[in-house]
Design a protein around this motif. Sequence first.
Motif, PDB file in Angstrom:
ATOM      1  N   TRP A  83       0.820  -1.200   0.000  1.00  0.00           N
ATOM      2  CA  TRP A  83       0.000   0.000   0.000  1.00  0.00           C
ATOM      3  C   TRP A  83       0.864   1.265   0.000  1.00  0.00           C
ATOM      4  O   TRP A  83       1.774   1.414   0.815  1.00  0.00           O
ATOM      5  N   GLY A  84       0.573   2.126  -0.916  1.00  0.00           N
ATOM      6  CA  GLY A  84       1.285   3.391  -1.003  1.00  0.00           C
ATOM      7  C   GLY A  84       2.558   3.316  -1.800  1.00  0.00           C
ATOM      8  O   GLY A  84       2.881   4.222  -2.551  1.00  0.00           O
ATOM      9  N   HIS A  85       3.308   2.201  -1.645  1.00  0.00           N
ATOM     10  CA  HIS A  85       4.591   2.054  -2.335  1.00  0.00           C
ATOM     11  C   HIS A  85       4.424   1.541  -3.758  1.00  0.00           C
ATOM     12  O   HIS A  85       4.999   2.078  -4.708  1.00  0.00           O
ATOM     13  N   ALA A  88      -1.714   1.914  -4.950  1.00  0.00           N
ATOM     14  CA  ALA A  88      -2.398   3.031  -4.289  1.00  0.00           C
ATOM     15  C   ALA A  88      -3.877   3.027  -4.652  1.00  0.00           C
ATOM     16  O   ALA A  88      -4.240   2.775  -5.801  1.00  0.00           O
ATOM     17  N   SER A 111       2.230  11.538   3.782  1.00  0.00           N
ATOM     18  CA  SER A 111       2.437  10.513   2.760  1.00  0.00           C
ATOM     19  C   SER A 111       3.786  10.685   2.068  1.00  0.00           C
ATOM     20  O   SER A 111       4.499   9.713   1.805  1.00  0.00           O
ATOM     21  N   VAL A 115       5.795   7.429   3.171  1.00  0.00           N
ATOM     22  CA  VAL A 115       5.681   6.489   2.056  1.00  0.00           C
ATOM     23  C   VAL A 115       6.773   6.725   1.016  1.00  0.00           C
ATOM     24  O   VAL A 115       7.477   5.798   0.612  1.00  0.00           O
ATOM     25  N   ALA A 160      -3.160  10.171  -1.345  1.00  0.00           N
ATOM     26  CA  ALA A 160      -3.038   8.778  -1.776  1.00  0.00           C
ATOM     27  C   ALA A 160      -1.959   8.592  -2.838  1.00  0.00           C
ATOM     28  O   ALA A 160      -1.327   7.538  -2.909  1.00  0.00           O
ATOM     29  N   GLY A 163       2.898   8.815  -2.648  1.00  0.00           N
ATOM     30  CA  GLY A 163       3.945   7.806  -2.562  1.00  0.00           C
ATOM     31  C   GLY A 163       4.511   7.374  -3.899  1.00  0.00           C
ATOM     32  O   GLY A 163       5.520   6.675  -3.959  1.00  0.00           O
TER      33      GLY A 163
END
Length: 480
Positions: A83-85, A88, A111, A115, A160, A163
């Motif tokens: 998540w995020g990396h 997303a 973020s 992230v 969101a 990242g």
Amino acid sequence: MSSYLLQAEGLTIRGEDVTIAPFSCSLTPGGRLTLLGETGSGKSLLAQAIMGTLPKGLVAQGQLVIDGEAFDAADTTSRRALWGHRLALLPQEPWHALDPTMRAVSQIAESHHHVAGRDQRASLQAAWADLKELGLPEAGDKLPGELSGGMAQRVAFAAASAGGAPIVIADEPTKGLDAPRRDAVVELLARTPEAAGALLTITHDIDVARRLGGEVVILRQGQVVERGPAQQVLTHPQSEYGKRLLDAEPSRWPAPAPLGECDMAAVVTANGLAKVRGGRELFRDLSLTVRPGEIVGVVGPSGCGKSTLGDMLLGVTRADEGEVRRAAGHSLGFQKLYQDPPAAFSPHWRLSRLLDDLVRRHRLNRSSIPPLMARLGLDENLLGRRPGEISGGELQRFAILRVLLLNPCFLFADEPTSRLDPITQRQTLALLVELARERRCGVMLVSHDPALIERICDRRITLGNESMSVTKREREPAMA
């Protein structure tokens, strides 16, 4: 190592009266896929199944490939590290994604820091740059509760995407945005595939699907009814449902029957209203009258004061200048349909309990619930669920049901169908107009869609930074 950035094979979702048939898709770097379809058809559930965030009681099966790595769809915990990396999600409901106690710029900077790995100074600079790019330089120091729905949507988008994940799932990313802001968000979304990423978009806006291009999948009741290149599907659909979907675009709607003469007193009248918010004047010397059964549209860019005007007419917010007069003798007669229904429902109770409390508190007629549910296309099985366990479109129709039970004389409807697919939106607004005429309820309808306002409303009020205008609909053909 797979060459796919995102692949789903035989993805199914089952449980609690929900069955999403096997769904498959493949997105290579640069790929774009858009899911269209009716409210409650399973579009958001497919996104949640990929993320590993399905509601309690639902189980996913099938195989996933995310950024070249294989996963079992049933194993939800293993995907959280992505998540995020690498993966997303831009959520449908900004209020679920934003911390109500944190300033907007801090949420985006968080973020960038945690992230993307930037230091705190660089993160803050990047967050301000994101807000400026989204047309929100004034929103950085505000809390989510101080933002309009469209502004909160863009803040959640920035947080969101900070990242830099190569795979982006966007769930109704343009809901509640005016045309210029919608186009800006579409341009931002397009950067992911243009930078060799992959984009999966869920939307009810057919024009957004056209602009994004790539592949389009049309879903209905958990089944894929049509798929293919966007240009083909959105110009010459082969399925009957696809044809109905395109025919339900607001620009193709017939207009409702004219209001006709009415000798009843106005339900609400405003004279010389003025309001300043955050040091900026929203409007001045604004006067209007809403008659029983009349539908008055309100349009204007995000943050221009549309919701603020509604709150003034309802008596929730005071005007800086001017006065509002409301019809007497209606204790529950002035009601609001909120832009974001999750904020208007307690998340902890089943919908049946929430409706029971309303009926008991205001001594309403419980027998009027089933026929209204039927007219709104709501399945009785949904009553056993909590607000967070049904689709945004279904919850929006429950909000309409709840307010109609109170039999209002004036209703301020703030983007009441923004979560509905075109077919359901047309049916719901036609019903709203029909009931308003029947019950002599004056309605102020806010929308960012000029075509929708043109087709539905008797008059239109346009708010903006420098001007305000009132326009009467000139042509008045009858509803087909």
